[in-house]
Enzyme design. Structure first.
Site, short mmCIF file in Angstrom:
data_model
loop_
_atom_site.label_atom_id
_atom_site.label_comp_id
_atom_site.label_asym_id
_atom_site.label_seq_id
_atom_site.Cartn_x
_atom_site.Cartn_y
_atom_site.Cartn_z
N HIS A 120 58.52 34.60 8.47
CA HIS A 120 59.40 33.69 9.20
C HIS A 120 58.94 33.45 10.63
O HIS A 120 58.46 34.35 11.32
CB HIS A 120 60.84 34.23 9.20
CG HIS A 120 60.96 35.61 9.78
ND1 HIS A 120 61.11 35.84 11.13
CD2 HIS A 120 60.93 36.83 9.20
CE1 HIS A 120 61.20 37.13 11.36
NE2 HIS A 120 61.09 37.77 10.19
N ASP A 121 59.05 32.21 11.05
CA ASP A 121 58.82 31.80 12.44
C ASP A 121 57.37 31.88 12.89
O ASP A 121 57.08 31.82 14.09
CB ASP A 121 59.71 32.59 13.40
CG ASP A 121 61.18 32.53 13.01
OD1 ASP A 121 61.76 31.44 13.04
OD2 ASP A 121 61.75 33.59 12.65
N GLY A 138 56.49 38.44 11.11
CA GLY A 138 57.27 37.38 11.73
C GLY A 138 56.86 37.06 13.16
O GLY A 138 56.35 37.91 13.89
#
Length: 262
Positions: A120-121, A138
């Site tokens: 994520h991200d 992440g």
């Protein structure tokens, strides 16, 4: 549009007329796919995922799944993939989180080999190569023209600057500045990616400036702050390398408490 009869495509998904979808693929309701992109057999594309034009997505890929983050509560976060990427088998790219800005992003013209992972991200630039099993935790940022060797793993919030390279099974626990080649567990700086720069058309003057940056960062016994200031002065000595110097200085001034690979 060519959709295999065994594929399951949600009626709300937005697929360009030139998209090809292989057998047993599953495409969710919030997915958008651009022209001439091909989706391999058994691939799952879910979540709020936007994919640009001319991508080749191999079989058994998972795109747009929820982040592996216990704080995630179903917020409408995204995965955005650019154009002309090759994403090979069993790769997994997750959507972002609210805490990280909400978007996981892959740029253009990237070559992503089998089993690569974008948590994520993450933000990945353009013209990068991830060898098999390169894995990002992440909030990782990867600059343009980076090459990650097979089984490279990158700790969360770490950045790798443009034109960098890692060797097989490197473990990145700190930021890797632009142009640096690293190797090891934990990764250590070994040199600058001079051969890669030559292949990309860097002039001898620009490569000379990169050599000077390497010396200031790793050989002169300076603190990071001292090296940064002396690197900034290189722009006046080699005007042609000003963009390279500015990129390095900007990166170094953004280094957090983890520091840089040494």
């Amino acid at each position: 549009m060519s959709i295999h009869p065994t594929a399951i495509v949600d009626p709300a998904a937005e697929l360009d007329s030139g998209v090809e979808v292989g057998p047993y693929a599953v495409i969710g309701s919030h997915v958008k796919i651009g022209a001439r992109t091909t989706v391999g057999a058994h691939t799952v594309i879910d979540g709020r995922t936007t994919i640009g034009e001319d991508n080749v997505i191999s079989p058994f890929v998972s795109l747009g799944g929820p982040p592996q983050d216990k704080k995630y509560r179903g917020e409408p976060c995204e995965l955005v993939i650019g154009e002309r990427n090759v994403i090979r088998e069993f790769s997994t790219y997750n959507i972002g989180t609210v805490q990280g800005g909400g978007v996981t992003r892959l740029g253009n013209d990237n070559w992503m080999m089998a089993y690569t992972h974008l948590a994520h991200d993450c933000v990945v630039g353009n013209n990068v190569i991830f060898a098999n099993n390169a894995q990002l935790a992440g909030h990782v940022e990867i600059g343009d023209w980076v090459i990650l060797g097979g089984f490279t793993t990158v700790h969360q919030f770490v950045r790798i600057g443009a034109h960098g390279m890692t060797a097989l099974s490197s473990v990145l626990l700190a930021d890797q500045p632009p142009f640096v080649m690293s190797q090891g567990d934990p990764a250590q700086a070994r040199s600058m990616n001079f051969e890669g720069l030559r292949r990309r058309g860097f002039s001898p003057e620009r490569i000379g400036a990169v050599k000077a940056m390497h010396k200031l960062l790793y050989r002169d016994g300076l603190t990071l702050e001292q090296a940064t200031e002396r690197i900034a002065a290189l722009a006046s000595q080699t005007p042609e390398a000003t963009p390279d110097v500015e990129m390095m200085v900007g990166f170094l001034r953004g280094v957090a408490q983890r520091g840089i690979v040494r």
